[in-house]
Scaffold this motif. Structure first.
Motif, PDB file in Angstrom:
ATOM      1  N   THR A  29       0.825  -1.208   0.000  1.00  0.00           N
ATOM      2  CA  THR A  29       0.000   0.000   0.000  1.00  0.00           C
ATOM      3  C   THR A  29       0.862   1.263   0.000  1.00  0.00           C
ATOM      4  O   THR A  29       0.422   2.307  -0.475  1.00  0.00           O
ATOM      5  N   LEU A  30       2.088   1.157   0.508  1.00  0.00           N
ATOM      6  CA  LEU A  30       2.973   2.333   0.532  1.00  0.00           C
ATOM      7  C   LEU A  30       3.414   2.748  -0.866  1.00  0.00           C
ATOM      8  O   LEU A  30       3.846   3.882  -1.070  1.00  0.00           O
ATOM      9  N   LEU A  31       3.293   1.858  -1.831  1.00  0.00           N
ATOM     10  CA  LEU A  31       3.710   2.178  -3.201  1.00  0.00           C
ATOM     11  C   LEU A  31       2.909   3.336  -3.789  1.00  0.00           C
ATOM     12  O   LEU A  31       3.416   4.103  -4.601  1.00  0.00           O
ATOM     13  N   ALA A  32       1.661   3.473  -3.380  1.00  0.00           N
ATOM     14  CA  ALA A  32       0.804   4.534  -3.922  1.00  0.00           C
ATOM     15  C   ALA A  32       1.055   5.895  -3.278  1.00  0.00           C
ATOM     16  O   ALA A  32       0.628   6.917  -3.813  1.00  0.00           O
ATOM     17  N   ALA A  33       1.726   5.921  -2.154  1.00  0.00           N
ATOM     18  CA  ALA A  33       1.913   7.171  -1.409  1.00  0.00           C
ATOM     19  C   ALA A  33       2.684   8.197  -2.228  1.00  0.00           C
ATOM     20  O   ALA A  33       3.720   7.889  -2.816  1.00  0.00           O
ATOM     21  N   ARG A  34       2.159   9.396  -2.247  1.00  0.00           N
ATOM     22  CA  ARG A  34       2.835  10.498  -2.939  1.00  0.00           C
ATOM     23  C   ARG A  34       2.595  11.791  -2.173  1.00  0.00           C
ATOM     24  O   ARG A  34       1.482  12.070  -1.734  1.00  0.00           O
ATOM     25  N   ASP A  35       3.668  12.579  -2.033  1.00  0.00           N
ATOM     26  CA  ASP A  35       3.537  13.915  -1.471  1.00  0.00           C
ATOM     27  C   ASP A  35       2.917  14.823  -2.521  1.00  0.00           C
ATOM     28  O   ASP A  35       2.766  14.427  -3.687  1.00  0.00           O
ATOM     29  N   SER A  36       2.570  16.032  -2.144  1.00  0.00           N
ATOM     30  CA  SER A  36       1.892  16.956  -3.063  1.00  0.00           C
ATOM     31  C   SER A  36       2.728  17.268  -4.302  1.00  0.00           C
ATOM     32  O   SER A  36       2.183  17.573  -5.362  1.00  0.00           O
ATOM     33  N   ASP A  37       4.056  17.132  -4.202  1.00  0.00           N
ATOM     34  CA  ASP A  37       4.919  17.387  -5.368  1.00  0.00           C
ATOM     35  C   ASP A  37       5.128  16.128  -6.216  1.00  0.00           C
ATOM     36  O   ASP A  37       5.904  16.126  -7.172  1.00  0.00           O
ATOM     37  N   GLY A  38       4.448  15.024  -5.847  1.00  0.00           N
ATOM     38  CA  GLY A  38       4.551  13.785  -6.605  1.00  0.00           C
ATOM     39  C   GLY A  38       5.658  12.853  -6.149  1.00  0.00           C
ATOM     40  O   GLY A  38       5.788  11.743  -6.651  1.00  0.00           O
ATOM     41  N   SER A  39       6.464  13.290  -5.188  1.00  0.00           N
ATOM     42  CA  SER A  39       7.564  12.447  -4.718  1.00  0.00           C
ATOM     43  C   SER A  39       7.058  11.376  -3.757  1.00  0.00           C
ATOM     44  O   SER A  39       5.992  11.499  -3.154  1.00  0.00           O
ATOM     45  N   TRP A  40       7.845  10.314  -3.628  1.00  0.00           N
ATOM     46  CA  TRP A  40       7.495   9.236  -2.717  1.00  0.00           C
ATOM     47  C   TRP A  40       8.029   9.573  -1.333  1.00  0.00           C
ATOM     48  O   TRP A  40       9.239   9.799  -1.161  1.00  0.00           O
ATOM     49  N   PRO A  41       7.185   9.644  -0.304  1.00  0.00           N
ATOM     50  CA  PRO A  41       7.615  10.123   1.010  1.00  0.00           C
ATOM     51  C   PRO A  41       8.510   9.176   1.804  1.00  0.00           C
ATOM     52  O   PRO A  41       9.072   9.585   2.823  1.00  0.00           O
ATOM     53  N   VAL A  49      11.367   7.585   0.778  1.00  0.00           N
ATOM     54  CA  VAL A  49      12.739   7.428   0.289  1.00  0.00           C
ATOM     55  C   VAL A  49      13.690   7.407   1.486  1.00  0.00           C
ATOM     56  O   VAL A  49      13.651   8.287   2.343  1.00  0.00           O
ATOM     57  N   GLY A  50      14.515   6.367   1.544  1.00  0.00           N
ATOM     58  CA  GLY A  50      15.500   6.242   2.620  1.00  0.00           C
ATOM     59  C   GLY A  50      14.950   5.700   3.926  1.00  0.00           C
ATOM     60  O   GLY A  50      15.712   5.481   4.867  1.00  0.00           O
ATOM     61  N   THR A  51      13.657   5.458   3.992  1.00  0.00           N
ATOM     62  CA  THR A  51      13.038   4.971   5.220  1.00  0.00           C
ATOM     63  C   THR A  51      13.246   3.466   5.354  1.00  0.00           C
ATOM     64  O   THR A  51      13.082   2.714   4.400  1.00  0.00           O
ATOM     65  N   ARG A  52      13.616   3.045   6.573  1.00  0.00           N
ATOM     66  CA  ARG A  52      13.792   1.620   6.839  1.00  0.00           C
ATOM     67  C   ARG A  52      12.420   0.962   6.969  1.00  0.00           C
ATOM     68  O   ARG A  52      11.524   1.501   7.613  1.00  0.00           O
ATOM     69  N   PRO A  60       6.670  -6.846  -4.167  1.00  0.00           N
ATOM     70  CA  PRO A  60       6.728  -5.641  -3.332  1.00  0.00           C
ATOM     71  C   PRO A  60       8.141  -5.230  -2.951  1.00  0.00           C
ATOM     72  O   PRO A  60       8.487  -4.051  -3.030  1.00  0.00           O
ATOM     73  N   GLU A  61       8.965  -6.190  -2.550  1.00  0.00           N
ATOM     74  CA  GLU A  61      10.331  -5.860  -2.137  1.00  0.00           C
ATOM     75  C   GLU A  61      11.072  -5.141  -3.261  1.00  0.00           C
ATOM     76  O   GLU A  61      11.733  -4.111  -3.030  1.00  0.00           O
ATOM     77  N   ASP A  62      10.951  -5.655  -4.484  1.00  0.00           N
ATOM     78  CA  ASP A  62      11.631  -5.027  -5.627  1.00  0.00           C
ATOM     79  C   ASP A  62      11.114  -3.617  -5.875  1.00  0.00           C
ATOM     80  O   ASP A  62      11.903  -2.682  -6.080  1.00  0.00           O
ATOM     81  N   ARG A  63       9.798  -3.442  -5.890  1.00  0.00           N
ATOM     82  CA  ARG A  63       9.215  -2.126  -6.170  1.00  0.00           C
ATOM     83  C   ARG A  63       9.602  -1.106  -5.111  1.00  0.00           C
ATOM     84  O   ARG A  63       9.905   0.041  -5.427  1.00  0.00           O
ATOM     85  N   GLY A  66      13.292   3.645  -3.583  1.00  0.00           N
ATOM     86  CA  GLY A  66      14.264   4.239  -2.660  1.00  0.00           C
ATOM     87  C   GLY A  66      14.106   3.839  -1.211  1.00  0.00           C
ATOM     88  O   GLY A  66      14.739   4.421  -0.331  1.00  0.00           O
ATOM     89  N   ALA A  67      13.280   2.832  -0.931  1.00  0.00           N
ATOM     90  CA  ALA A  67      13.141   2.364   0.448  1.00  0.00           C
ATOM     91  C   ALA A  67      14.421   1.683   0.909  1.00  0.00           C
ATOM     92  O   ALA A  67      15.126   1.060   0.116  1.00  0.00           O
ATOM     93  N   ASN A  68      14.698   1.796   2.183  1.00  0.00           N
ATOM     94  CA  ASN A  68      15.763   1.024   2.812  1.00  0.00           C
ATOM     95  C   ASN A  68      15.089  -0.256   3.308  1.00  0.00           C
ATOM     96  O   ASN A  68      14.779  -0.399   4.481  1.00  0.00           O
ATOM     97  N   TYR A  69      14.804  -1.148   2.369  1.00  0.00           N
ATOM     98  CA  TYR A  69      14.053  -2.366   2.644  1.00  0.00           C
ATOM     99  C   TYR A  69      14.955  -3.365   3.346  1.00  0.00           C
ATOM    100  O   TYR A  69      16.026  -3.692   2.855  1.00  0.00           O
TER     101      TYR A  69
END
Length: 131
Positions: A35-47, A49-52, A74-77, A82-85
């Motif tokens: 579900t986190l794949l759909a998340a976007r900030d108002s500028d279209g960026s993924w919020p 990035v870099g999050t564990r 999911p892991e690949d996407r 930019g997730a710290n998966y």
């Protein structure tokens, strides 16, 4: 199934907005990480990035026989965005908490994931009590 949430811009905006709010908690378990794949900030960026985070890893999807039929993993996407998966040992209780994001790897992680969410909610409630 979480597939519809991945293509739902209103859901994505809600997740991103909640994640950015102090005192709010975003939690996922197993394949719910998608579900986190759909998340976007108002500028279209993924919020995130870099999050564990962790979730249903490719290795467990292969073990359960669902990887071959999946349109994507999911892991690949999440890594591509930019997730710290951080997958843990397969089929074990693994959670990752990074700020107000709480993620559990699989069903074995459900109790500790729920406990971590409750801990975060309680901490936010205490912090927001006037006094």
């Amino acid at each position: 199934t979480v597939a519809p949430c991945v293509r739902c811009p209103p859901c994505g905006r809600l997740i991103a907005r909640t994640y950015r709010q102090e005192g709010k908690v975003v939690g996922t378990l197993c394949s719910g990480i998608s579900t986190l794949l759909a998340a976007r900030d108002s500028d279209g960026s993924w919020p995130f990035v870099g999050t564990r985070m962790t979730g249903f890893p490719n290795s467990e999807m292969i073990d359960f026989g669902v990887a071959d039929g999946a349109p994507w993993l999911p892991e690949d996407r999440l890594r591509e965005l930019g997730a710290n998966y951080t997958p843990g040992e397969k089929h074990t209780d693994v959670i990752v908490v990074d700020g107000n994001l709480v993620t559990g790897q699989n069903g074995a992680s459900s109790t500790r994931t729920a406990e971590a969410v409750i801990t975060q909610v309680n901490a936010a409630s205490v912090a927001n009590v006037p006094g």
